[in-house]
Design a protein around this motif. Structure first.
Motif, short mmCIF file in Angstrom:
data_model
loop_
_atom_site.label_atom_id
_atom_site.label_comp_id
_atom_site.label_asym_id
_atom_site.label_seq_id
_atom_site.Cartn_x
_atom_site.Cartn_y
_atom_site.Cartn_z
N GLN A 3 46.49 38.53 33.35
CA GLN A 3 47.28 38.54 34.57
C GLN A 3 47.50 39.95 35.07
OE1 GLN A 3 48.17 35.56 36.15
NE2 GLN A 3 48.38 37.08 37.77
N GLY A 4 47.70 40.87 34.16
CA GLY A 4 47.87 42.28 34.56
C GLY A 4 46.61 42.84 35.19
N ILE A 5 45.44 42.48 34.63
CA ILE A 5 44.17 42.95 35.18
C ILE A 5 43.95 42.40 36.58
CG2 ILE A 5 41.66 42.82 34.92
CD1 ILE A 5 42.09 42.79 31.90
N LEU A 6 44.17 41.10 36.76
CA LEU A 6 43.97 40.49 38.08
C LEU A 6 44.93 41.07 39.12
CD1 LEU A 6 43.39 36.72 37.21
CD2 LEU A 6 41.71 38.51 37.63
N ASN A 7 46.19 41.27 38.71
CA ASN A 7 47.17 41.84 39.64
C ASN A 7 46.81 43.27 40.01
OD1 ASN A 7 48.67 39.50 39.56
ND2 ASN A 7 50.08 40.22 37.99
N PHE A 8 46.35 44.05 39.03
CA PHE A 8 46.00 45.45 39.27
C PHE A 8 44.83 45.56 40.24
CE2 PHE A 8 43.53 49.25 38.15
CZ PHE A 8 44.49 50.24 38.41
N LEU A 9 43.86 44.66 40.08
CA LEU A 9 42.66 44.68 40.93
C LEU A 9 42.82 43.85 42.20
CD1 LEU A 9 39.91 44.31 38.17
CD2 LEU A 9 40.63 46.40 39.34
N HIS A 10 44.00 43.22 42.35
CA HIS A 10 44.27 42.36 43.52
C HIS A 10 43.24 41.24 43.63
CE1 HIS A 10 47.26 45.29 44.76
NE2 HIS A 10 46.35 46.24 44.68
N ILE A 11 42.96 40.59 42.50
CA ILE A 11 42.00 39.49 42.45
C ILE A 11 42.77 38.19 42.25
CG2 ILE A 11 40.06 38.47 41.19
CD1 ILE A 11 39.28 41.29 40.33
N SER A 12 42.47 37.21 43.07
CA SER A 12 43.12 35.91 42.95
C SER A 12 42.32 35.01 42.02
CB SER A 12 43.26 35.25 44.32
OG SER A 12 41.98 34.95 44.86
N VAL A 13 42.96 33.95 41.53
CA VAL A 13 42.28 32.99 40.66
C VAL A 13 41.11 32.31 41.38
CG1 VAL A 13 42.54 30.84 39.38
CG2 VAL A 13 44.28 32.61 39.19
N PRO A 14 41.27 31.89 42.66
CA PRO A 14 40.11 31.32 43.36
C PRO A 14 38.93 32.28 43.45
CG PRO A 14 42.13 30.75 44.51
CD PRO A 14 42.51 31.74 43.45
N ALA A 15 39.20 33.56 43.62
CA ALA A 15 38.12 34.54 43.68
C ALA A 15 37.38 34.59 42.35
CB ALA A 15 38.66 35.92 44.03
N LEU A 16 38.13 34.48 41.26
CA LEU A 16 37.53 34.46 39.93
C LEU A 16 36.66 33.22 39.76
CD1 LEU A 16 37.50 35.94 37.15
CD2 LEU A 16 39.37 34.43 36.47
N GLN A 17 37.15 32.08 40.25
CA GLN A 17 36.38 30.85 40.17
C GLN A 17 35.08 30.94 40.98
OE1 GLN A 17 39.53 28.14 41.47
NE2 GLN A 17 39.42 27.12 39.50
N ALA A 18 35.18 31.48 42.18
CA ALA A 18 34.00 31.57 43.05
C ALA A 18 32.94 32.47 42.43
CB ALA A 18 34.40 32.08 44.43
N SER A 19 33.35 33.61 41.90
CA SER A 19 32.38 34.53 41.30
C SER A 19 31.73 33.91 40.07
CB SER A 19 33.07 35.85 40.92
OG SER A 19 34.09 35.63 39.95
N GLY A 20 32.52 33.21 39.27
CA GLY A 20 31.96 32.53 38.11
C GLY A 20 30.97 31.45 38.51
N GLY A 21 31.29 30.74 39.60
CA GLY A 21 30.39 29.70 40.09
C GLY A 21 29.06 30.27 40.55
N LEU A 22 29.09 31.41 41.22
CA LEU A 22 27.85 32.05 41.68
C LEU A 22 26.99 32.49 40.50
CD1 LEU A 22 29.21 34.19 44.67
CD2 LEU A 22 27.75 32.16 44.79
N LEU A 23 27.63 33.04 39.47
CA LEU A 23 26.89 33.47 38.28
C LEU A 23 26.23 32.28 37.59
CD1 LEU A 23 29.35 36.13 36.80
CD2 LEU A 23 27.11 36.56 37.82
N LEU A 24 26.99 31.19 37.45
CA LEU A 24 26.44 30.00 36.81
C LEU A 24 25.29 29.41 37.64
CD1 LEU A 24 29.60 28.10 35.50
CD2 LEU A 24 27.96 29.45 34.20
#
Length: 205
Positions: free
Chosen positions: A65-86
């Motif tokens: 949570q600290g990493i995501l907050n520091f980088l201003h990354i939302s959970v949906p953004a994490l999901q989308a990037s993971g989906g593209l990689l997969l």
């Protein structure tokens, strides 16, 4: 006397991660990505992949949570990037690129994409972070969450460690067929992750 761990939290976390990380479902993908390896190399790849996945999950449990907050990354953004990689990995499985011999200078598939994002993907990362956020921060809760994560990774290791037996049963033709099916299913999972992320972005707008 207080219990050593919260049994309910342990079971909830374990079952959630087990369904998301899907140890049985990793077998065909593991076989596809390690099709050019010997039995000894495949066993080492299974061990490395599980260690990498465990390290990634643990890091996000402790600092996610600290990493995501520091980088201003939302959970949906994490999901989308993971989906593209997969989706990229799925395309390789469908086109048969993973069956070609790997050059010596290439990235170890046990680390990427097997360890992450296939095992330690956005779904597992988010589920682990939510388990921590939903706990009360007590020692019992931390023990339950960590043991659940460890148990799931043990299941993953056992599934991949004995994937060679399945490979001998299926043969080369069966393995290629399973590879194509795994690529199709993996593509569907990737698209679903991206769709869920888009829906979350729209709802947040």
């Amino acid at each position: 006397m207080n219990a050593v761990l919260d049994g309910t939290l342990f079971l909830t976390t374990f079952l959630t991660l087990f369904v998301i990380m899907d140890p049985p479902g990793t077998v065909p993908v593991f076989l596809a990505l390690t099709s050019t390896m010997t039995a000894k190399q495949r066993a080492r790849a299974a061990r490395q992949a599980v260690l990498v996945a465990f390290g990634v999950i643990l890091a996000f449990v402790l600092f996610g949570q600290g990493i995501l907050n520091f980088l201003h990354i939302s959970v949906p953004a994490l999901q989308a990037s993971g989906g593209l990689l997969l989706l990229l990995v799925a395309m390789d499985l469908l086109t048969g690129k993973t069956e070609e011999p790997q050059p010596s200078g290439k990235v170890n598939v046990a680390l990427v994409p097997l360890g992450t994002p296939l095992l330690a993907g956005p779904g597992a990362i988010v589920a682990s972070m939510l388990a921590v956020q939903g706990s009360d921060g007590s020692v019992q809760d931390w023990v339950a969450i960590l043991l659940a994560i460890l148990a799931v990774h043990l299941s993953l290791f056992l599934a991949m460690r004995f994937a060679g037996l399945i490979h001998r049963v299926l043969g080369d033709g069966g393995t290629i067929l399973v590879t194509r099916i795994a690529g199709l299913l993996l593509a569907a999972i990737a698209v679903q992750l991206i769709a869920d992320a888009i829906q979350a972005f729209i709802e947040a707008a």
